[in-house]
Design a protein around this motif. Sequence first.
Motif, PDB file in Angstrom:
ATOM      1  N   ALA A   1      -2.178  -1.309   6.763  1.00 27.89           N
ATOM      2  CA  ALA A   1      -1.816  -0.604   5.707  1.00 27.89           C
ATOM      3  C   ALA A   1      -0.338  -0.695   5.164  1.00 27.89           C
ATOM      4  O   ALA A   1      -0.215  -0.935   4.049  1.00 27.89           O
ATOM      5  CB  ALA A   1      -2.201   0.748   5.806  1.00 27.89           C
ATOM      6  N   LEU A   2       0.550  -0.898   6.012  1.00 25.91           N
ATOM      7  CA  LEU A   2       1.767  -0.990   5.516  1.00 25.91           C
ATOM      8  C   LEU A   2       2.044  -2.236   5.252  1.00 25.91           C
ATOM      9  O   LEU A   2       2.831  -2.575   4.197  1.00 25.91           O
ATOM     10  CB  LEU A   2       2.789  -0.815   6.886  1.00 25.91           C
TER      11      LEU A   2
ATOM     12  N   ARG B   1       1.041  -2.258   1.640  1.00 23.96           N
ATOM     13  CA  ARG B   1       1.916  -1.593   0.750  1.00 23.96           C
ATOM     14  C   ARG B   1       3.253  -2.502   0.569  1.00 23.96           C
ATOM     15  O   ARG B   1       3.555  -2.217  -0.533  1.00 23.96           O
ATOM     16  CB  ARG B   1       2.205  -0.347   1.219  1.00 23.96           C
TER      17      ARG B   1
ATOM     18  N   VAL C   1       9.723   2.800   8.365  1.00 22.73           N
ATOM     19  CA  VAL C   1       8.780   3.700   8.961  1.00 22.73           C
ATOM     20  C   VAL C   1       9.135   4.639  10.129  1.00 22.73           C
ATOM     21  O   VAL C   1       9.544   3.679  11.331  1.00 22.73           O
ATOM     22  CB  VAL C   1       7.364   2.831   8.889  1.00 22.73           C
TER      23      VAL C   1
ATOM     24  N   GLY D   1       4.271   7.066  11.322  1.00 23.60           N
ATOM     25  CA  GLY D   1       3.843   6.371  10.199  1.00 23.60           C
ATOM     26  C   GLY D   1       4.090   6.604   8.742  1.00 23.60           C
ATOM     27  O   GLY D   1       3.831   5.960   7.929  1.00 23.60           O
ATOM     28  N   LYS D   2       5.185   7.396   8.680  1.00 25.56           N
ATOM     29  CA  LYS D   2       5.813   8.044   7.443  1.00 25.56           C
ATOM     30  C   LYS D   2       6.779   6.983   7.083  1.00 25.56           C
ATOM     31  O   LYS D   2       7.721   6.545   7.627  1.00 25.56           O
ATOM     32  CB  LYS D   2       6.223   9.490   7.453  1.00 25.56           C
TER      33      LYS D   2
ATOM     34  N   ASP E   1      -0.827   1.201  14.946  1.00 28.56           N
ATOM     35  CA  ASP E   1      -2.318   1.100  13.929  1.00 28.56           C
ATOM     36  C   ASP E   1      -2.046   1.136  12.438  1.00 28.56           C
ATOM     37  O   ASP E   1      -3.071   0.727  11.722  1.00 28.56           O
ATOM     38  CB  ASP E   1      -2.853   2.272  14.520  1.00 28.56           C
ATOM     39  N   ASP E   2      -0.754   1.473  11.955  1.00 27.23           N
ATOM     40  CA  ASP E   2      -0.609   1.618  10.633  1.00 27.23           C
ATOM     41  C   ASP E   2      -0.306   0.077   9.874  1.00 27.23           C
ATOM     42  O   ASP E   2      -0.074   0.137   8.643  1.00 27.23           O
ATOM     43  CB  ASP E   2       0.196   2.389  10.233  1.00 27.23           C
TER      44      ASP E   2
ATOM     45  N   PRO F   1       4.079   3.319  15.480  1.00 26.79           N
ATOM     46  CA  PRO F   1       3.043   3.476  14.779  1.00 26.79           C
ATOM     47  C   PRO F   1       2.074   1.946  14.383  1.00 26.79           C
ATOM     48  O   PRO F   1       1.770   1.612  13.293  1.00 26.79           O
ATOM     49  CB  PRO F   1       3.149   3.924  13.175  1.00 26.79           C
TER      50      PRO F   1
END
Length: 556
Positions: free
Chosen positions: A494-495, A498, A543, A547-548, A490-491, A488
């Motif tokens: 945001a990661l 976080r 992750v 993307g979780k 593209d995440d 993932p």
Amino acid sequence: MSTNDDDGRPLVDGRFRLVSRLGSGGMGTVWRARDIALDRDVALKEVRPPDPAVEEANPGLTAQLRERAVREARALARLTHPHVVTVHHIVEPADGSAPWIVMELVEGSSVADRLAAGPLSVPEAIVLGRQVLGALRAAHASGIQHRDVKPANVLLRAEGGAVLTDFGIAVFDEATSRLTASGDLIGSAEFIAPERVRGEEGNPASDLWSLGMLLYVATEGHHPLRRATSLATVVAVLDDPIPPPVRSGALGPVLLRLLVRDPALRPDGAELDRLLAAAEAAAAVPADAVPAGFGPPTPPPYGSVPPPYPHPHPAHQVPGPPTVAAGRTPDRRRRIATVAGALVVSAGLLALALQQLLPLGGDGGTPDAKGTTTAPRTPGGGTGGTTGDTTGAPSSAAPSKAAAPDSLLTPAGIRTAVAAFAEATGTPTVKAIYVYDDYAIAEIPTKEGARTYDRYQYRDGEVSRQGIGGTISSSQPDQQPFDPTRMPWDDLPALAKRADRELKVEEPFNRYMIVNRWSFNENRPTLLVYRTNDYSATGYLAVDQSGKVVHKLVAD
């Protein structure tokens, strides 16, 4: 123990007067003592049992450990080596009480004390490593395994030189003997080889893992597998990925060769000494630049070379003026670390030193300005054979080039690196990728479907081969290659936010990612987003491919 001393103080064996306690561990207490017969100070170790709960759960364990300690002390007493503590005498009381081992008293501090003041320089660490390795090789040749190589068990003589002590104490014969009633590990969890944690007796390669971890800590300034509890650390030792070193310079490739979980893939003592000797030549600095306590390194015969991995923290840069390639601007993402002697190194001797340090199997590679070796494979090809194969056709292909992104920790940056790895090797899958801001290391099968893999680096838009990696076990699901394009990416923005917000790592000096199959995610490909700082605080987000966030390790 008798009390016939004139001062009324207790004597051991009617001869040794206890003066002060020097330290204690899971299997003994060490005292400073006075040998009244020879009028000298000695170190006196009482070999006492571990936690009573362990003995209760394992009847006879105490007797077994005492027997082994005495047996190995007798063997050590016959061993003469400048970096092995000298054993003078063994006291075995007739009443069956704990035996005492009489050793030389090393005046000085331990490596643990020294590291409390900060990391070692690379030349210091290499000299230390060769001295401890010499002690281990001498012991191994006599059939003795140390089992507890760690900074506290390496002493530094006041006049210079390291001494390995505390042989034969951290013994783990049964899985149930490792844990006390409170769940603590007997010994030092973070320095124990994985195979010993699994309950295996281990072999000399297990001591070499411990030495490698000691050197990693010594130069990197933190332990990559230390967690909040001993049990969590044990789990990490068994399974968590080890971030590639970023401060270790010429020592870095040696650590990558040494810290592999399959003991059969680690270099043996003789090969490790050759690797350290080559690293010492590559990283050598004038003798007066090395602090006292380790002895001077081998004088540099032909200058020094830049470290193969940059260090992102300005406080730990390798000293020396930067060298900027023609047409390249010296920004923080394209810096090239060097030392003063690098400008006068002859190309032939530099190649020889790096071939010793990174034996690449005769594939025609040549070192570049960063101390790496460029040897990209023909697409679909391989370096041939199994691990350790030193044959293969020379390659004259130019290194893979691509526009260097500003940061690899971005969707565009990591995709560029992944594409470059695939183009350079002809293999679209990877075993693992370690990603930093300005470079990445990938473990890539030698060809699609192969059970062997090599290590490659992507940096400044270029892919270069770093050396032989190892063997991919068909029985280990966490080692199987996977397609990195399905992660993932593209995440990542945001990661990253976080991780900065939730991992509670204050002022992290290092942000990086590891991508591999993670056993705690059912061996699925997992992205681990790490944060570490100078105080060894470490946290990560795990992750999955969707993307979780499936797991989070918070620093506190």
